[in-house]
Motif scaffolding. Structure first.
Motif, PDB file in Angstrom:
ATOM      1  N   LEU A  84      47.241  38.773  20.631  1.00 43.45           N
ATOM      2  CA  LEU A  84      46.561  39.093  21.878  1.00 43.45           C
ATOM      3  C   LEU A  84      46.668  40.586  22.101  1.00 43.45           C
ATOM      4  N   GLU A  85      45.524  41.263  22.263  1.00 44.08           N
ATOM      5  CA  GLU A  85      45.527  42.683  22.581  1.00 44.08           C
ATOM      6  C   GLU A  85      45.181  42.869  24.054  1.00 44.08           C
ATOM      7  N   LEU A  86      46.047  43.621  24.746  1.00 43.79           N
ATOM      8  CA  LEU A  86      45.867  43.958  26.152  1.00 43.79           C
ATOM      9  C   LEU A  86      46.002  45.465  26.306  1.00 43.79           C
ATOM     10  N   LYS A  87      45.571  45.986  27.447  1.00 30.76           N
ATOM     11  CA  LYS A  87      45.774  47.399  27.744  1.00 30.76           C
ATOM     12  C   LYS A  87      47.258  47.731  27.663  1.00 30.76           C
ATOM     13  N   ALA A  88      47.574  48.917  27.146  1.00 28.81           N
ATOM     14  CA  ALA A  88      48.966  49.328  27.017  1.00 28.81           C
ATOM     15  C   ALA A  88      49.679  49.258  28.361  1.00 28.81           C
ATOM     16  N   GLY A  89      50.883  48.717  28.343  1.00 30.77           N
ATOM     17  CA  GLY A  89      51.700  48.619  29.542  1.00 30.77           C
ATOM     18  C   GLY A  89      51.536  47.317  30.298  1.00 30.77           C
ATOM     19  N   THR A  90      50.525  46.524  29.952  1.00 28.25           N
ATOM     20  CA  THR A  90      50.269  45.272  30.660  1.00 28.25           C
ATOM     21  C   THR A  90      51.420  44.286  30.483  1.00 28.25           C
ATOM     22  N   ALA A  91      51.933  44.169  29.264  1.00 30.54           N
ATOM     23  CA  ALA A  91      53.021  43.214  29.017  1.00 30.54           C
ATOM     24  C   ALA A  91      54.235  43.558  29.874  1.00 30.54           C
ATOM     25  N   ALA A  92      54.626  44.816  29.891  1.00 29.46           N
ATOM     26  CA  ALA A  92      55.785  45.220  30.693  1.00 29.46           C
ATOM     27  C   ALA A  92      55.513  45.037  32.179  1.00 29.46           C
ATOM     28  N   ARG A  93      54.349  45.441  32.635  1.00 28.66           N
ATOM     29  CA  ARG A  93      53.995  45.333  34.062  1.00 28.66           C
ATOM     30  C   ARG A  93      53.999  43.883  34.541  1.00 28.66           C
ATOM     31  N   ASP A  94      53.504  42.971  33.691  1.00 22.63           N
ATOM     32  CA  ASP A  94      53.386  41.568  34.082  1.00 22.63           C
ATOM     33  C   ASP A  94      54.578  40.712  33.667  1.00 22.63           C
ATOM     34  N   GLY A  95      55.617  41.335  33.113  1.00 23.20           N
ATOM     35  CA  GLY A  95      56.816  40.584  32.739  1.00 23.20           C
ATOM     36  C   GLY A  95      56.626  39.677  31.541  1.00 23.20           C
ATOM     37  N   ILE A  96      55.689  40.012  30.664  1.00 20.80           N
ATOM     38  CA  ILE A  96      55.442  39.209  29.457  1.00 20.80           C
ATOM     39  C   ILE A  96      56.449  39.638  28.392  1.00 20.80           C
ATOM     40  N   ALA A  97      57.183  38.661  27.832  1.00 23.81           N
ATOM     41  CA  ALA A  97      58.268  38.983  26.907  1.00 23.81           C
ATOM     42  C   ALA A  97      58.283  38.024  25.720  1.00 23.81           C
ATOM     43  N   ASP A  98      59.052  38.411  24.694  1.00 23.08           N
ATOM     44  CA  ASP A  98      59.253  37.537  23.534  1.00 23.08           C
ATOM     45  C   ASP A  98      59.711  36.165  24.018  1.00 23.08           C
ATOM     46  N   GLY A  99      59.155  35.125  23.414  1.00 24.90           N
ATOM     47  CA  GLY A  99      59.526  33.757  23.746  1.00 24.90           C
ATOM     48  C   GLY A  99      58.649  33.125  24.810  1.00 24.90           C
ATOM     49  N   ASP A 100      57.920  33.939  25.588  1.00 23.11           N
ATOM     50  CA  ASP A 100      57.019  33.372  26.594  1.00 23.11           C
ATOM     51  C   ASP A 100      55.915  32.579  25.905  1.00 23.11           C
ATOM     52  N   LEU A 101      55.326  31.657  26.645  1.00 24.38           N
ATOM     53  CA  LEU A 101      54.298  30.767  26.123  1.00 24.38           C
ATOM     54  C   LEU A 101      52.909  31.220  26.566  1.00 24.38           C
ATOM     55  N   LEU A 102      51.968  31.276  25.621  1.00 25.16           N
ATOM     56  CA  LEU A 102      50.561  31.534  25.939  1.00 25.16           C
ATOM     57  C   LEU A 102      49.808  30.222  25.830  1.00 25.16           C
ATOM     58  N   ARG A 103      48.952  29.958  26.831  1.00 24.48           N
ATOM     59  CA  ARG A 103      48.140  28.736  26.821  1.00 24.48           C
ATOM     60  C   ARG A 103      46.667  29.104  26.895  1.00 24.48           C
ATOM     61  N   HIS A 104      45.908  28.506  26.002  1.00 19.58           N
ATOM     62  CA  HIS A 104      44.450  28.665  25.955  1.00 19.58           C
ATOM     63  C   HIS A 104      43.934  27.603  24.982  1.00 19.58           C
TER      64      HIS A 104
END
Length: 186
Positions: free
Chosen positions: A142-162
């Motif tokens: 998944l590619e997002l704008k830089a800094g989005t993962a840190a800003r939204d608290g997305i971390a290793d081990g989190d689950l993505l659903r789609h």
């Protein structure tokens, strides 16, 4: 009778020529990385959800699920909404390598396993030819704008659903979410 057959054959050839010309016109109107223009895929109707320790985050995404789409990715894109991204879907779990050549935006690259769990989050530097890799086989990126993962608290081990993740075949696929999915890493 022969005149009628020639007339029918002529009409059929004319219709075929128009169809071929229209197809070529529309084919060559689609921007691609080969011609230095950004590829814009349709936005998937279902948002991608990241289940984090601090709650769920939702993103509108484009899905790159064939070789040409994965190769072009977000190249030549100059901007993207904060809640938008591109999901790369590979045919099988494997080692993947990304680079940022011809990509003017800095990006977060989120590497995801077959089970929908985040394996690694790396940063992509604009226009760089340096290889970005998670160091282990993955099925999705998944590619997002830089800094989005840190800003939204997305971390290793989190689950993505789609649906593109939930319908991937193979062992280790998480069951469909019935509202009881865990909110955090493991």
């Amino acid at each position: 009778m022969a005149h009628r057959n020639w007339l029918t054959a002529g009409v059929i050839c004319a219709v075929a020529a128009v169809i071929i010309a229209a197809g070529a016109f529309f084919y060559f109107q689609v921007p691609s990385a080969a011609d230095g223009r950004a590829m814009l895929l349709p936005v998937d109707p279902t948002p991608l959800v990241a289940a984090t320790k601090s709650g769920e985050r939702s993103f509108s995404i484009e899905v790159a699920d064939n070789e040409a789409e994965r190769e072009a990715g977000l190249m030549f894109r100059k901007d993207m909404a904060d809640d938008h991204g591109m999901l790369f879907v590979f045919d099988e779990t494997r080692e993947v390598n990304f680079w940022m050549k011809n990509t003017p935006m800095p990006l977060d690259l989120i590497f995801v396993g077959q089970d929908g769990r985040i394996r690694a989050i790396k940063q992509g530097e604009p226009q760089s030819e340096a290889i970005v890799s998670p160091g282990e086989p993955v099925r999705f990126v998944l590619e997002l704008k830089a800094g989005t993962a840190a800003r939204d608290g997305i971390a290793d081990g989190d689950l993505l659903r789609h649906p593109a993740i939930g319908t991937a075949s193979g062992p280790g696929v998480p069951p469909a979410d019935k509202g009881d999915a865990p909110n955090g890493g493991g």
